[in-house]
Design a protein around this motif. Structure first.
Motif, PDB file in Angstrom:
ATOM      1  N   MET A 132       0.807  -1.220   0.000  1.00  0.00           N
ATOM      2  CA  MET A 132       0.000   0.000   0.000  1.00  0.00           C
ATOM      3  C   MET A 132       0.839   1.268   0.000  1.00  0.00           C
ATOM      4  SD  MET A 132      -3.118  -1.279   2.454  1.00  0.00           S
ATOM      5  CE  MET A 132      -2.046  -1.721   3.828  1.00  0.00           C
ATOM      6  N   GLN A 133       2.171   1.124   0.003  1.00  0.00           N
ATOM      7  CA  GLN A 133       3.073   2.278  -0.062  1.00  0.00           C
ATOM      8  C   GLN A 133       4.297   1.880  -0.888  1.00  0.00           C
ATOM      9  OE1 GLN A 133       3.093   2.744   4.381  1.00  0.00           O
ATOM     10  NE2 GLN A 133       3.021   4.921   3.869  1.00  0.00           N
ATOM     11  N   LEU A 134       4.117   1.743  -2.184  1.00  0.00           N
ATOM     12  CA  LEU A 134       5.185   1.244  -3.045  1.00  0.00           C
ATOM     13  C   LEU A 134       5.929   2.359  -3.754  1.00  0.00           C
ATOM     14  CD1 LEU A 134       3.688  -1.875  -4.868  1.00  0.00           C
ATOM     15  CD2 LEU A 134       4.853  -1.731  -2.671  1.00  0.00           C
ATOM     16  N   THR A 135       7.229   2.198  -3.819  1.00  0.00           N
ATOM     17  CA  THR A 135       8.093   2.989  -4.686  1.00  0.00           C
ATOM     18  C   THR A 135       8.683   1.993  -5.668  1.00  0.00           C
ATOM     19  OG1 THR A 135       8.591   4.549  -2.925  1.00  0.00           O
ATOM     20  CG2 THR A 135      10.099   4.508  -4.796  1.00  0.00           C
ATOM     21  N   VAL A 136       8.301   2.057  -6.925  1.00  0.00           N
ATOM     22  CA  VAL A 136       8.656   1.028  -7.899  1.00  0.00           C
ATOM     23  C   VAL A 136       9.614   1.595  -8.942  1.00  0.00           C
ATOM     24  CG1 VAL A 136       7.775  -0.665  -9.554  1.00  0.00           C
ATOM     25  CG2 VAL A 136       6.371   0.005  -7.595  1.00  0.00           C
ATOM     26  N   ASP A 137      10.766   0.951  -9.087  1.00  0.00           N
ATOM     27  CA  ASP A 137      11.735   1.323 -10.118  1.00  0.00           C
ATOM     28  C   ASP A 137      11.305   0.661 -11.426  1.00  0.00           C
ATOM     29  OD1 ASP A 137      13.870   1.826 -11.749  1.00  0.00           O
ATOM     30  OD2 ASP A 137      15.356   0.796 -10.511  1.00  0.00           O
ATOM     31  N   THR A 138      10.902   1.462 -12.396  1.00  0.00           N
ATOM     32  CA  THR A 138      10.434   0.921 -13.680  1.00  0.00           C
ATOM     33  C   THR A 138      11.522   0.959 -14.749  1.00  0.00           C
ATOM     34  OG1 THR A 138       9.528   3.078 -14.325  1.00  0.00           O
ATOM     35  CG2 THR A 138       8.050   1.549 -13.174  1.00  0.00           C
ATOM     36  N   VAL A 160       8.034   4.862 -16.044  1.00  0.00           N
ATOM     37  CA  VAL A 160       7.048   5.691 -15.339  1.00  0.00           C
ATOM     38  C   VAL A 160       7.785   6.409 -14.211  1.00  0.00           C
ATOM     39  CG1 VAL A 160       4.819   5.735 -14.151  1.00  0.00           C
ATOM     40  CG2 VAL A 160       5.265   3.988 -15.884  1.00  0.00           C
ATOM     41  N   PRO A 161       8.364   7.584 -14.490  1.00  0.00           N
ATOM     42  CA  PRO A 161       9.203   8.250 -13.485  1.00  0.00           C
ATOM     43  C   PRO A 161       8.507   8.496 -12.157  1.00  0.00           C
ATOM     44  CG  PRO A 161       9.484   9.277 -15.636  1.00  0.00           C
ATOM     45  CD  PRO A 161       8.347   8.307 -15.768  1.00  0.00           C
ATOM     46  N   SER A 162       7.211   8.819 -12.181  1.00  0.00           N
ATOM     47  CA  SER A 162       6.545   9.171 -10.925  1.00  0.00           C
ATOM     48  C   SER A 162       6.470   7.996  -9.961  1.00  0.00           C
ATOM     49  CB  SER A 162       5.141   9.715 -11.196  1.00  0.00           C
ATOM     50  OG  SER A 162       4.361   8.805 -11.943  1.00  0.00           O
ATOM     51  N   LEU A 163       6.470   6.740 -10.466  1.00  0.00           N
ATOM     52  CA  LEU A 163       6.449   5.580  -9.566  1.00  0.00           C
ATOM     53  C   LEU A 163       7.735   5.473  -8.752  1.00  0.00           C
ATOM     54  CD1 LEU A 163       4.720   2.685 -11.552  1.00  0.00           C
ATOM     55  CD2 LEU A 163       3.934   3.754  -9.429  1.00  0.00           C
ATOM     56  N   SER A 164       8.803   6.117  -9.225  1.00  0.00           N
ATOM     57  CA  SER A 164      10.073   6.098  -8.498  1.00  0.00           C
ATOM     58  C   SER A 164      10.170   7.229  -7.486  1.00  0.00           C
ATOM     59  CB  SER A 164      11.248   6.218  -9.478  1.00  0.00           C
ATOM     60  OG  SER A 164      11.250   5.155 -10.394  1.00  0.00           O
ATOM     61  N   ASN A 165       9.186   8.116  -7.471  1.00  0.00           N
ATOM     62  CA  ASN A 165       9.310   9.345  -6.680  1.00  0.00           C
ATOM     63  C   ASN A 165       8.209   9.515  -5.650  1.00  0.00           C
ATOM     64  OD1 ASN A 165      11.601  10.218  -8.189  1.00  0.00           O
ATOM     65  ND2 ASN A 165      10.233  10.869  -9.837  1.00  0.00           N
ATOM     66  N   HIS A 216      -8.824   6.393 -10.375  1.00  0.00           N
ATOM     67  CA  HIS A 216      -8.005   6.097  -9.197  1.00  0.00           C
ATOM     68  C   HIS A 216      -7.762   4.595  -9.066  1.00  0.00           C
ATOM     69  CE1 HIS A 216      -6.251   6.247  -5.231  1.00  0.00           C
ATOM     70  NE2 HIS A 216      -7.267   5.574  -4.691  1.00  0.00           N
ATOM     71  N   ILE A 217      -8.824   3.788  -9.175  1.00  0.00           N
ATOM     72  CA  ILE A 217      -8.624   2.341  -9.060  1.00  0.00           C
ATOM     73  C   ILE A 217      -7.839   1.827 -10.265  1.00  0.00           C
ATOM     74  CG2 ILE A 217     -10.840   1.721 -10.121  1.00  0.00           C
ATOM     75  CD1 ILE A 217      -9.042  -0.067  -7.178  1.00  0.00           C
ATOM     76  N   LYS A 263      -6.592  11.022  -7.143  1.00  0.00           N
ATOM     77  CA  LYS A 263      -6.351  11.143  -5.700  1.00  0.00           C
ATOM     78  C   LYS A 263      -4.879  11.319  -5.371  1.00  0.00           C
ATOM     79  CE  LYS A 263     -10.450   8.737  -3.933  1.00  0.00           C
ATOM     80  NZ  LYS A 263     -10.959   7.661  -3.032  1.00  0.00           N
ATOM     81  N   ASN A 264      -4.001  11.006  -6.330  1.00  0.00           N
ATOM     82  CA  ASN A 264      -2.554  11.208  -6.181  1.00  0.00           C
ATOM     83  C   ASN A 264      -2.042  11.854  -7.473  1.00  0.00           C
ATOM     84  OD1 ASN A 264      -2.048   9.822  -3.577  1.00  0.00           O
ATOM     85  ND2 ASN A 264      -2.640   7.974  -4.690  1.00  0.00           N
ATOM     86  N   PRO A 265      -2.279  13.154  -7.662  1.00  0.00           N
ATOM     87  CA  PRO A 265      -1.973  13.796  -8.946  1.00  0.00           C
ATOM     88  C   PRO A 265      -0.515  13.716  -9.371  1.00  0.00           C
ATOM     89  CG  PRO A 265      -3.400  15.189  -7.608  1.00  0.00           C
ATOM     90  CD  PRO A 265      -2.945  14.072  -6.725  1.00  0.00           C
ATOM     91  N   THR A 266       0.391  13.382  -8.456  1.00  0.00           N
ATOM     92  CA  THR A 266       1.797  13.242  -8.843  1.00  0.00           C
ATOM     93  C   THR A 266       2.062  11.933  -9.579  1.00  0.00           C
ATOM     94  OG1 THR A 266       2.377  12.244  -6.709  1.00  0.00           O
ATOM     95  CG2 THR A 266       2.579  14.649  -6.910  1.00  0.00           C
ATOM     96  N   LEU A 267       1.087  11.005  -9.527  1.00  0.00           N
ATOM     97  CA  LEU A 267       1.255   9.716 -10.204  1.00  0.00           C
ATOM     98  C   LEU A 267       0.644   9.793 -11.599  1.00  0.00           C
ATOM     99  CD1 LEU A 267       2.087   6.763 -10.277  1.00  0.00           C
ATOM    100  CD2 LEU A 267      -0.063   6.174  -9.137  1.00  0.00           C
ATOM    101  N   MET A 268       1.491   9.706 -12.603  1.00  0.00           N
ATOM    102  CA  MET A 268       1.055   9.828 -13.994  1.00  0.00           C
ATOM    103  C   MET A 268       1.620   8.672 -14.818  1.00  0.00           C
ATOM    104  SD  MET A 268       1.582  13.935 -14.489  1.00  0.00           S
ATOM    105  CE  MET A 268       3.197  13.915 -13.664  1.00  0.00           C
TER     106      MET A 268
END
Length: 376
Positions: A180-186, A211-216, A234-235, A306-311
């Motif tokens: 539920m709190q992932l930082t994923v290196d793509t 997907v740069p935002s998944l790393s941040n 969101h889902i 709900k998390n606008p930084t995730l694109m």
């Protein structure tokens, strides 16, 4: 829940295993120096027939069935068992909410909106149920093999203390890992597309993330509760995160098994690693394909409301596009291997033997979901 809650619990779970892995290089190198190939065969200076080699291989494997394991080989197997247990914990959580619930992988009752978002990527997505079953068999087999040799096995049940999702469909059992709190290196996406760079030959080169935002940031890959089931985008962003995390998980095992196989000294242990490792690669290729669907039309581009930084960008459109980002490609592009004096070759990467950081990185990557340079 925050990252500080996860780290001490998960890291204490396999402290002794990690310490053993840190000493593998020196242990194995000492063993290898004592054993030359010819001395092991007892035929120095003799011409070796194919029959003699075959007989020696069979005898070695027969001996391995009844003999004990070296400290290095046992440590490698315990490390892999711990990694597979952590991996199983991840896949069980996914399966409870978005996979196929049956007697093979019991637990949970599924979440309709989450499953629908996964199916939007590919109609076969819930079949990661089979991936979940595979990981169960991996750690159970390795533990059983260790026990048959009189070696210590791995059990992390005492550390199942993390709360999981409370969304409808979850079993709500305590967990080892946090989805539920992932930082994923793509960056695996571009690492396998590069024709000029190989992390084994270019350890300082930074492969760009797809997907740069998944790393941040820290983002959910399963619904945390029923409030996460809406709005639609969101889902869908949660399902997209899961799709990339699926490949992230399996990319670690894809590199881990060949790198550790080059360290073992026991023929039968080598056979175990060479037999389990390719299944991790099969998993990785499948989920690499599904991740591509999350960054192509009609799913992408998509921003999580709900998390606008995730694109999630559309990698088939400018400024992306081209072969490096083409989303229907799933085969490793040929790249330099061993030395640039040789022709390029399609390979698993990284796979270098002397990668102590890779084994520890694989553990931390699976337990903490942080990007580990040179591994994931």
């Amino acid at each position: 829940m925050n990252k500080k809650t996860l780290l001490p619990i998960a890291s204490s779970a396999t402290t002794s295993t990690l310490e053993n892995v840190e000493n593998l290089d020196s242990q194995v190198e000492r063993v290898v120096r004592r054993r030359s190939f010819l001395k092991g065969l007892g035929m120095a200076g003799a011409a070796l027939s194919a029959g003699a080699l075959l007989a020696t291989d069979v005898q070695a494997e027969d001996g391995d069935r009844s003999g004990s394991l070296s400290k290095g080989d046992a440590a490698i197997l315990r490390f892999l068992a711990a990694a597979e247990i952590l991996e199983t914990d991840l896949w069980v959580q996914y399966n409870e909410l978005g996979g196929i619930q049956d007697s093979e992988v019991p637990g949970g009752s599924g979440s309709g909106p989450y499953t629908d978002a996964l199916v939007a990527l590919d109609g076969d997505m819930p079949q990661f149920h089979d991936n979940t079953e595979d990981e169960h068999t991996h750690f159970r087999f390795i533990n059983a093999y260790l026990a048959s040799k009189g070696a210590d096995t791995v059990n992390l049940n005492a550390f199942r203390t993390l709360p999981g999702s409370t969304a409808t469909g979850s079993s709500r059992k305590p967990r080892l890992t946090n989805l539920m709190q992932l930082t994923v290196d793509t960056s695996f996406y571009t690492r396998y597309r590069s024709r000029t760079k190989n992390p084994d030959l270019d350890p300082n080169f930074k492969f760009p993330p797809a997907v740069p935002s998944l790393s941040n940031g820290q983002f959910p890959a399963i619904p945390r509760n029923d409030a996460d089931l809406t709005p639609h985008d969101h889902i869908q962003a949660i399902a997209n995160t899961a799709a990339f995390h699926f490949a992230f998980i399996e990319g670690g095992g894809t590199s881990l098994y060949p790198s550790l196989a080059q360290r073992v000294t026991n023929v039968q242990v080598l056979r175990i690693l060479l037999s389990i490792g390719p299944t991790e690669t099969a998993h990785f290729q499948i989920w690499h394909d599904k991740a591509g669907a999350a960054v192509s039309t009609p799913i992408a581009p998509l921003t999580d409301p709900k998390n606008p930084t995730l694109m999630f960008p559309d990698l088939n459109s400018p400024p992306f596009g081209g072969e490096n980002f083409q989303t229907n490609l799933i085969m490793p592009e040929p790249c330099p291997f061993l030395s640039r004096k040789f022709p390029v070759c399609s390979i698993i990467r990284p796979n270098r033997r002397g990668c102590n950081g890779s084994s520890q990185g694989a553990y931390r990557g699976r337990a903490f979901h942080r990007p580990i340079a040179g591994v994931f």
